[in-house]
Design a protein around this motif. Structure first.
Motif, PDB file in Angstrom:
ATOM      1  N   ASN A  93      37.436  33.029  37.714  1.00  0.00           N
ATOM      2  CA  ASN A  93      38.039  31.813  38.242  1.00  0.00           C
ATOM      3  C   ASN A  93      39.548  31.859  38.065  1.00  0.00           C
ATOM      4  O   ASN A  93      40.061  32.256  37.014  1.00  0.00           O
ATOM      5  CB  ASN A  93      37.486  30.586  37.513  1.00  0.00           C
ATOM      6  CG  ASN A  93      36.089  30.232  37.970  1.00  0.00           C
ATOM      7  OD1 ASN A  93      35.634  30.684  39.018  1.00  0.00           O
ATOM      8  ND2 ASN A  93      35.378  29.423  37.192  1.00  0.00           N
ATOM      9  N   LYS A 116      32.299  34.042  44.719  1.00  0.00           N
ATOM     10  CA  LYS A 116      33.236  32.939  44.491  1.00  0.00           C
ATOM     11  C   LYS A 116      33.867  32.504  45.817  1.00  0.00           C
ATOM     12  O   LYS A 116      33.892  33.251  46.804  1.00  0.00           O
ATOM     13  CB  LYS A 116      34.335  33.374  43.518  1.00  0.00           C
ATOM     14  CG  LYS A 116      33.825  33.816  42.136  1.00  0.00           C
ATOM     15  CD  LYS A 116      33.391  32.649  41.272  1.00  0.00           C
ATOM     16  CE  LYS A 116      32.914  33.085  39.891  1.00  0.00           C
ATOM     17  NZ  LYS A 116      34.031  33.400  38.978  1.00  0.00           N
ATOM     18  N   THR A 122      33.631  32.781  51.230  1.00  0.00           N
ATOM     19  CA  THR A 122      33.199  33.373  49.968  1.00  0.00           C
ATOM     20  C   THR A 122      33.572  34.843  49.912  1.00  0.00           C
ATOM     21  O   THR A 122      33.630  35.531  50.932  1.00  0.00           O
ATOM     22  CB  THR A 122      31.684  33.221  49.770  1.00  0.00           C
ATOM     23  OG1 THR A 122      31.004  33.768  50.906  1.00  0.00           O
ATOM     24  CG2 THR A 122      31.312  31.758  49.624  1.00  0.00           C
ATOM     25  N   TYR A 170      37.418  30.821  43.023  1.00  0.00           N
ATOM     26  CA  TYR A 170      36.869  29.846  42.066  1.00  0.00           C
ATOM     27  C   TYR A 170      35.397  29.630  42.380  1.00  0.00           C
ATOM     28  O   TYR A 170      34.948  29.857  43.501  1.00  0.00           O
ATOM     29  CB  TYR A 170      37.621  28.513  42.154  1.00  0.00           C
ATOM     30  CG  TYR A 170      37.622  27.737  40.856  1.00  0.00           C
ATOM     31  CD1 TYR A 170      38.572  27.988  39.875  1.00  0.00           C
ATOM     32  CD2 TYR A 170      36.657  26.770  40.593  1.00  0.00           C
ATOM     33  CE1 TYR A 170      38.587  27.298  38.669  1.00  0.00           C
ATOM     34  CE2 TYR A 170      36.646  26.065  39.400  1.00  0.00           C
ATOM     35  CZ  TYR A 170      37.615  26.341  38.435  1.00  0.00           C
ATOM     36  OH  TYR A 170      37.605  25.656  37.244  1.00  0.00           O
ATOM     37  N   ASP A 171      34.650  29.199  41.355  1.00  0.00           N
ATOM     38  CA  ASP A 171      33.241  28.876  41.582  1.00  0.00           C
ATOM     39  C   ASP A 171      33.102  27.927  42.764  1.00  0.00           C
ATOM     40  O   ASP A 171      33.838  26.933  42.876  1.00  0.00           O
ATOM     41  CB  ASP A 171      32.640  28.187  40.345  1.00  0.00           C
ATOM     42  CG  ASP A 171      32.477  29.122  39.162  1.00  0.00           C
ATOM     43  OD1 ASP A 171      32.253  30.328  39.383  1.00  0.00           O
ATOM     44  OD2 ASP A 171      32.570  28.644  38.007  1.00  0.00           O
ATOM     45  N   CYS A 172      32.158  28.212  43.634  1.00  0.00           N
ATOM     46  CA  CYS A 172      31.940  27.355  44.797  1.00  0.00           C
ATOM     47  C   CYS A 172      31.420  25.994  44.341  1.00  0.00           C
ATOM     48  O   CYS A 172      30.452  25.910  43.575  1.00  0.00           O
ATOM     49  CB  CYS A 172      30.960  28.014  45.758  1.00  0.00           C
ATOM     50  SG  CYS A 172      31.561  29.576  46.439  1.00  0.00           S
ATOM     51  N   ASN A 173      32.075  24.926  44.810  1.00  0.00           N
ATOM     52  CA  ASN A 173      31.698  23.591  44.352  1.00  0.00           C
ATOM     53  C   ASN A 173      31.625  22.558  45.460  1.00  0.00           C
ATOM     54  O   ASN A 173      31.379  21.380  45.209  1.00  0.00           O
ATOM     55  CB  ASN A 173      32.678  23.110  43.269  1.00  0.00           C
ATOM     56  CG  ASN A 173      34.131  23.213  43.720  1.00  0.00           C
ATOM     57  OD1 ASN A 173      34.443  23.024  44.888  1.00  0.00           O
ATOM     58  ND2 ASN A 173      35.021  23.523  42.773  1.00  0.00           N
TER      59      ASN A 173
END
Length: 424
Positions: free
Chosen positions: A403, A308, A303, A326-329
């Motif tokens: 993002n 992100k 991160t 990018y958004d953590c998913n």
């Protein structure tokens, strides 16, 4: 470091003399032959499982764990040190409170003879040769150093092939050295062929506000990876060295090394004790730890800016796929493994500097792992992710946390868009 110190060399036992016959000086008693280094492929395969730890728990007065350490004996003419290193627990013993205490004394109870005549001091020196070696990893010790003119405590490493190639071809990594006339400063140094002794490559770290290292415990560490060694004190990084610092001379730090702890008295660099020096003097060691590893199975997120995650665009494993924020998913595109071989991997491929570039702004991408310097990364405690070939940091372009922001390499500046939290 520009100190006028000469080679420390290795003090080892009569048992070891056959194995280390190429050493011409500084040989004494106390060690067993070191095993032959494993071939590089075996090291790479096994390094992730290797961890060394000594917390020095045990009854007061106990000797160190002989399965981890051997005690060296003898004097050291190379640096004109004044002490005789003794066997047993006289000068190296546990204190019953989770510490190893290495004690230097103004004494000579056994009529020890030194290079200058009858020895004036005793002390202790320990190493892990024949017990433990490591190639890469985090190597640290938490210690409180002694104070006083002529004191010279050190935590350092030597290449395990010293018996075959000698010093300085073996390489030496000084994690921490302190000399008594500099109570607020410690030094970290590399020594190798053409840059040894006073020509070693290194730097010093000074505590703020006139504090002395003898006043409290401090953690001294190196983060060591292929083509990179980074030094820190209490988590504050103060130097990083790569082959680019050697001016074309040979980098000899991609092989097994063993650990050494010692407290020297006197010598060319610290000078001799004087009337102000108080004996006995003690180096108190809280722990020594070596952690090598390639991350946890399956990897974990990295991160950065805005919380992100480092992400493989579109979860695409094709060569050349951009790496972005990018958004953590929790997807596989954001699961990274930091390897003991210096790689950072996701989706079965490596984080790669495009075309092996070294210029600011060169993008990073996913690519087949190929062992090139473009895929080597150092991950020090300062939370930089550094490509040693370029000596540049992984960077979120333009300080943008949106993002899809492309990641690149850029001159290290310590800014938020170059700070990363790696889940190991």
């Amino acid at each position: 470091m520009t100190s006028p110190r000469l080679p420390r060399r290795l003090l080892l036992s009569a048992v070891s003399l056959l194995a280390l016959a190429s050493l011409s000086t500084g040989l004494a008693q106390g060690a067993a032959p070191a095993p032959a280094p494993a071939p590089p492929a075996a090291l790479a395969a096994s390094a992730e499982a290797v961890t060394f730890s000594d917390e020095f728990d045990g009854p007061a007065g106990s000797a160190v764990d002989g399965g981890k350490w051997q005690i060296e004996t003898g004097d050291n003419v190379n640096n004109h040190e004044r002490q005789f290193y003794t066997a047993g627990n006289r000068n190296a013993a546990l204190d019953g409170q989770g510490h190893l205490v290495i004690t230097a004394r103004r004494e000579n109870p056994a009529n020890y003879q030194c290079w200058y005549g009858r020895c004036e001091f005793t002390s202790a020196r320990l190493n892990t040769a024949g017990r433990f070696t490591t190639t890469y990893g985090r190597v640290e010790a938490r210690m409180k150093v002694p104070r006083g003119q002529g004191m010279w405590p050190a935590f350092w490493m030597l290449g395990n092939d010293i018996g075959q190639v000698g010093w300085p071809a073996s390489g030496e990594i000084d994690v921490m050295e302190n000399v008594g006339f500099e109570p607020s400063t410690v030094h970290g140094t590399l020594h190798g062929p053409g840059y040894s002794g006073s020509g070693g490559i290194g730097a010093g770290y000074t505590l703020p506000g006139g504090q002395a290292f003898a006043d409290a415990f401090h953690t001294f560490a190196v983060e060591w990876s292929p083509n990179s060694v980074t030094w820190s004190v209490d988590g504050t990084v103060y130097q990083r060295r790569t082959p680019a610092d050697l001016g074309g001379r040979q980098w000899v730090f991609d092989k097994p090394f063993f650990l050494i702890l010692n407290l020297a008295v006197g010598g060319y660099w610290p000078g001799d004790p004087d009337g102000s020096t108080v004996f006995p003097a003690q180096l108190v060691v809280d722990h020594v730890r070596v952690t090598t590893g390639g991350g946890r199975p399956g990897g974990g997120p990295i991160t950065g800016l805005g919380g992100k995650c480092v992400d493989v665009a579109g979860a695409n494993s094709a060569n050349g796929t951009p790496v972005q924020l990018y958004d953590c998913n929790g997807t596989a595109a954001q699961q990274w493994t930091v390897g003991s071989d210096g790689t950072i991997r996701a989706l079965g491929k490596c984080l790669d500097v495009a075309s092996g570039g070294t210029a600011d702004g060169t993008p990073v991408q996913l690519y087949d792992c190929n062992g090139t310097p473009a895929q080597q990364w150092a991950v020090p405690a300062a939370r930089d992710i550094v490509n040693p070939q370029a000596d540049k940091c992984l960077d979120a372009t333009g300080g943008n946390s949106a993002n899809g922001t492309r990641l690149r390499i850029q001159t290290c500046a310590g800014t938020a868009n170059q700070k990363w939290t790696v889940t190991r």
